[in-house]
Enzyme design. Structure first.
Site, PDB file in Angstrom:
ATOM      1  N   HIS A  75     102.795  94.065  10.240  1.00 19.38           N
ATOM      2  CA  HIS A  75     102.601  94.692  11.552  1.00 19.38           C
ATOM      3  C   HIS A  75     102.974  96.162  11.542  1.00 19.38           C
ATOM      4  O   HIS A  75     102.557  96.916  12.398  1.00 19.38           O
ATOM      5  CB  HIS A  75     103.525  94.032  12.587  1.00 19.38           C
ATOM      6  CG  HIS A  75     102.994  92.734  13.107  1.00 19.38           C
ATOM      7  ND1 HIS A  75     103.541  92.104  14.188  1.00 19.38           N
ATOM      8  CD2 HIS A  75     101.971  91.961  12.714  1.00 19.38           C
ATOM      9  CE1 HIS A  75     102.887  90.992  14.423  1.00 19.38           C
ATOM     10  NE2 HIS A  75     101.927  90.881  13.540  1.00 19.38           N
ATOM     11  N   GLU A 110      96.828  93.598  21.126  1.00 22.30           N
ATOM     12  CA  GLU A 110      97.931  93.454  20.154  1.00 22.30           C
ATOM     13  C   GLU A 110      97.497  94.020  18.809  1.00 22.30           C
ATOM     14  O   GLU A 110      96.486  93.587  18.242  1.00 22.30           O
ATOM     15  CB  GLU A 110      98.295  91.965  20.035  1.00 22.30           C
ATOM     16  CG  GLU A 110      99.581  91.733  19.257  1.00 22.30           C
ATOM     17  CD  GLU A 110      99.984  90.254  19.231  1.00 22.30           C
ATOM     18  OE1 GLU A 110      99.747  89.543  20.237  1.00 22.30           O
ATOM     19  OE2 GLU A 110     100.534  89.826  18.204  1.00 22.30           O
ATOM     20  N   LYS A 145     100.258  80.013  20.005  1.00 25.28           N
ATOM     21  CA  LYS A 145     100.022  81.368  20.519  1.00 25.28           C
ATOM     22  C   LYS A 145      99.239  82.158  19.472  1.00 25.28           C
ATOM     23  O   LYS A 145      98.315  82.911  19.801  1.00 25.28           O
ATOM     24  CB  LYS A 145     101.367  82.041  20.846  1.00 25.28           C
ATOM     25  CG  LYS A 145     101.253  83.301  21.692  1.00 25.28           C
ATOM     26  CD  LYS A 145     100.922  84.544  20.934  1.00 25.28           C
ATOM     27  CE  LYS A 145     100.880  85.778  21.819  1.00 25.28           C
ATOM     28  NZ  LYS A 145     100.682  87.001  21.046  1.00 25.28           N
ATOM     29  N   ASP A 162      85.573  82.684  30.472  1.00 29.45           N
ATOM     30  CA  ASP A 162      86.798  82.479  31.245  1.00 29.45           C
ATOM     31  C   ASP A 162      87.878  81.982  30.271  1.00 29.45           C
ATOM     32  O   ASP A 162      87.954  80.797  29.962  1.00 29.45           O
ATOM     33  CB  ASP A 162      86.492  81.425  32.331  1.00 29.45           C
ATOM     34  CG  ASP A 162      87.708  81.040  33.144  1.00 29.45           C
ATOM     35  OD1 ASP A 162      88.835  81.411  32.762  1.00 29.45           O
ATOM     36  OD2 ASP A 162      87.531  80.345  34.164  1.00 29.45           O
TER      37      ASP A 162
HETATM   38  C1  MEV Z   1     102.115  86.812  17.279  1.00 30.51           C
HETATM   39  O1  MEV Z   1     101.262  87.297  18.301  1.00 30.51           O
HETATM   40  C2  MEV Z   1     101.661  85.458  16.804  1.00 30.51           C
HETATM   41  C3  MEV Z   1     102.585  84.779  15.786  1.00 30.51           C
HETATM   42  O2  MEV Z   1     103.894  84.670  16.323  1.00 30.51           O
HETATM   43  C4  MEV Z   1     102.007  83.407  15.533  1.00 30.51           C
HETATM   44  C5  MEV Z   1     102.887  82.498  14.716  1.00 30.51           C
HETATM   45  O3  MEV Z   1     104.120  82.660  14.723  1.00 30.51           O
HETATM   46  O4  MEV Z   1     102.326  81.557  14.116  1.00 30.51           O
HETATM   47  C6  MEV Z   1     102.689  85.577  14.529  1.00 30.51           C
END
Ligand code: MEV
Length: 417
Positions: free
Chosen positions: A371, A79, A258, A274
């Protein structure tokens, strides 16, 4: 029985397997060459039906200060903005006192699921025979006492009217210990079956690694959070609000986590661990009180924005893939980690830094702005720009309202004229 085309595929030598796939799927010479170029003996011996090493980008996070020491942390991730964000979060936390990390526990847990036993009786038996069970467990694997202190804890939990779990926790030292504990559990299970005549449903480690825990925390001074429009205090309060929302809403909590796992997984992969085990542990730990919540929490304090997180990081510093994957050892060296405790701390710290950067971006500019540059680079490369051309293509794309594949192709055509 009818012979199937792919029967015994795993028994064929590497070249034959490659040829079979290439001809079955009509791969071009170039595609076949691509697969062949990245084959390796290590991987061929590591997994079944090996085809090729799948390359992922590896980069390095800078400025991660943990317990007073600065680290470079290798991360393997596809990413685009993850490493840039982690470095940014690390720098913000380093402006305070860095990240404080403590490993409170480092045991591998597993369970023997027993069906139809009288639970109080089972509890009494296990309790009375603890020393014997520990010995049986430790004797079952020749290396467990070389690595660590071996079996440490034993207990019985009633799961429902039919099932109970005999829980064993083992100190596997620097190793992740999955094989060790599975052998130990299976041996103890067979012994219990023989002694008590109980029905054993299974014996396996638990990925709910609540005994391999790291606590990380850090403070960001307010002045590091301010931007052109907002004071540091306001940004800090917004981050604290975002953190609160991740405590009360599963939709946000999943995304919040995430972001944390973007950092944790990428570092864990770089060290040859792992990462599915870490994912499984972290995600289940996130719902330990019955509601799935954000793993980290941020609050405004007089000293600045304070973040903290408690997270399971079930990894090994030696053994398993860390021993065979050639990059794992190099990456441990780059990170300057010399034992499993340090590696657990570093991985958790990256998760906190990653989370901070994401929240800061989300509550200020939004995630897309940061980004954008990296996304434009990906777009350019995906549409054929060479590394020499990427910068010029990105500059041209930035001027467009809707950068697209078509636009990249047109820009490249002009550039190459
Ligand atoms: C993107 O890979 C991760 C985010 O969505 C995490 C978040 O929203 O805290 C930017």
């Amino acid at each position: 029985m009818m012979k199937m085309k792919w029967d015994q595929f795993y028994k064929k030598p590497y070249h034959e397997r490659l040829e079979m796939i290439a001809s079955d799927r009509d791969l071009s010479d170039e595609e076949r060459q691509r697969l062949f170029a990245d084959n390796s003996d290590v991987s061929n011996n590591l997994i079944e039906n090996f085809l090729t090493d799948y390359p992922l980008p590896e980069g390095v996070v800078t400025n991660l200060k943990v317990n007073g020491r600065s680290h470079l942390v290798p991360m393997v991730v596809e990413e685009p903005s993850v490493i840039a964000a982690a470095s940014n979060g690390s720098k913000l936390l380093a402006a305070g006192d860095g990240i404080h990390a403590v490993v409170s526990d480092r045991l591998v847990g597993g369970q023997i699921i027993v069906k139809g036993a009288e639970v109080d009786q089972l509890k009494r038996f296990v309790n009375d025979n603890e020393a014997t069970i520990f010995k049986i467990a430790n004797d079952s694997h020749p290396r467990v006492l070389l690595y660590g202190r071996g079996a440490q804890k034993l207990g019985v939990r009633k799961l429902d009217e039919t099932f109970a779990s005999v829980d064993l926790a083992v100190d596997t030292g620097e190793a992740m210990g999955a094989n060790m504990i599975n052998t130990m559990l299976e041996t103890v299970a067979a012994w219990l079956q023989q002694k008590l005549g109980v029905v054993i449903t299974m014996a396996i480690l638990s990925n709910y690694a609540d005994q391999s825990i790291v606590a990380v925390s850090g403070i960001v001074p307010f002045d590091k959070l301010k931007n052109q429009f907002l004071s540091g205090e306001v940004v800090a309060q917004r981050i604290a609000d975002a953190s609160h929302v991740a405590q009360i809403d599963i939709y946000r909590a999943a995304t919040h986590n995430k972001g944390i796992m973007n950092g944790i997984d990428a570092a864990a992969i770089a060290f040859g661990n792992d990462w599915r085990a870490i994912e499984s542990a972290a995600q289940s730990f996130a719902s330990r009180d019955g509601q799935y919540r954000g793993l980290s929490q941020w609050q405004v304090t007089p000293a600045g924005l304070r973040g903290k997180m408690t997270v399971p990081i079930p990894i090994g510093y030696v053994g398993g893939a860390t021993k065979v994957l050639p990059l794992a050892k190099i990456n441990q060296k780059i990170a300057g980690v010399y034992n499993v405790t340090e590696e657990m701390q570093i991985i958790a710290a990256v998760g906190l830094a990653q989370n901070l950067a994401a929240l800061k971006a989300l509550v200020t500019d939004g995630i897309q702005k940061g980004h954008m540059n990296l996304q434009l680079k990906s777009l350019a490369m995906a549409n054929g720009a060479t590394s020499e051309e990427v910068a010029a293509v990105v500059t041209a794309l930035r001027k467009l309202d809707h950068p697209s594949s078509q636009a990249v192709k047109q820009i490249l055509e002009q550039l190459r004229r």
